[in-house]
Design an enzyme around this catalytic site. Structure first.
Site, mmCIF file in Angstrom:
data_model
loop_
_atom_site.group_PDB
_atom_site.id
_atom_site.type_symbol
_atom_site.label_atom_id
_atom_site.label_comp_id
_atom_site.label_asym_id
_atom_site.label_seq_id
_atom_site.Cartn_x
_atom_site.Cartn_y
_atom_site.Cartn_z
ATOM 1 N N SER A 144 0.851 -1.186 0.000
ATOM 2 C CA SER A 144 0.000 0.000 0.000
ATOM 3 C C SER A 144 0.886 1.235 0.000
ATOM 4 C CB SER A 144 -0.892 0.007 1.247
ATOM 5 O OG SER A 144 -1.536 1.256 1.424
ATOM 6 N N TYR A 157 -1.515 -0.899 10.923
ATOM 7 C CA TYR A 157 -1.678 -1.296 9.525
ATOM 8 C C TYR A 157 -0.499 -0.807 8.684
ATOM 9 C CZ TYR A 157 -3.502 -1.270 4.743
ATOM 10 O OH TYR A 157 -3.661 -1.451 3.388
ATOM 11 N N LYS A 161 2.367 -2.933 6.471
ATOM 12 C CA LYS A 161 2.603 -2.764 5.035
ATOM 13 C C LYS A 161 4.034 -2.313 4.754
ATOM 14 C CE LYS A 161 -1.345 -4.043 3.361
ATOM 15 N NZ LYS A 161 -1.435 -5.264 2.512
#
Length: 253
Positions: A144, A157, A161
């Site tokens: 991402s 999160y 990533k």
């Protein structure tokens, strides 16, 4: 068409969103596909039927990437179903929005387990099988732009990533002697199940978010499929350790 004829791919999180779009694109290119779904068996059956319509072999298993033995189970079942896979797409992921000071250990652990530990050990198991068979292959990690662009309430999160993007670089270096390439696709703001509360339930807000993207809109899962085909095919034979950003220009501003 036919750029992946005779190839076999395993795709995690293939029952919806980006994983489903990639699975469909691979099947159109002649690739057999084995994919995972966490719990939605109705969706998985529907995707399997759609893939088989392209004349390829396709199947799935229900699997939670947070389970410690998930990687081994996945590669063993893939081999039993399709034979040796030479394409791996680490797409399965999970996300929650919780402020840094309020994040619990359990929430952090699950996000890290699914988004980083699962692809780490799935890549390891995949590469070990290819090395034993003296067969080249391609690993595609779906990361991402959040790996490098901070936003609020998603430190866990984003850390997962960022780790996944670094895994690409580390694994690409160690696996290159065996002809196993490892690359990343980094999507921008894309309509998936994880953010359906916005694009489905508040379309005005979703469109407003898209206005800040240079190309003027948010992404759809299908926007990622072309990059995945490129990285899976021989068209990218001299590319490893790379990162293809597909975000409408969002990370550039």
């Amino acid at each position: 068409m036919g750029r992946l004829t005779g190839r076999r791919a395993v795709i995690t999180g293939g029952a919806n969103g980006i994983g489903r779009a990639i699975a469909t694109a691979f099947a159109r290119e002649g690739c057999d596909v084995f994919f995972t779904a966490r719990a939605d068996e109705d969706a998985a059956r529907s995707v399997r039927a759609e893939l088989r319509e392209h004349g390829v072999r396709a199947d799935y298993m229900l699997l939670d990437g947070a389970d410690p033995d998930s990687a081994t189970r996945l590669l063993d079942t893939t081999a039993e179903t399709l034979g040796l896979a030479d394409i791996l797409v680490n797409n399965a992921g999970t996300a929650t929005r919780t402020g840094f000071l309020d994040l619990t250990f359990e929430e952090y652990e699950r996000v890290m387990a699914v988004n980083l530990r699962f692809p780490f050990f799935t890549t390891q198991a995949f590469a070990a099988r290819l090395r034993a068979a003296d067969t080249p292959g391609s690993v595609i990690n779906i990361s991402s732009i959040s790996a490098t662009k901070a936003i609020s309430a998603m430190a866990h999160y984003q850390s997962s990533k960022a780790g996944l993007s670094m895994l690409t670089r580390s694994a690409s270096y160690e696996l290159a002697p065996f002809g196993i390439r490892v690359n990343t696709i980094s999507p921008g703001l894309t309509a998936t199940n994880a953010n359906a509360v916005q694009w489905r339930d508040d379309p005005d807000l979703w469109r407003e978010r898209g206005k800040d993207i240079p190309l003027g809109r948010t992404g759809n899962p299908e926007d990622l499929a072309g990059a995945a085909i490129f990285l899976a095919s021989d068209e990218s034979a001299w590319m490893t350790g790379g990162d293809i950003v597909v975000d409408g220009g969002e990370a550039a501003v």
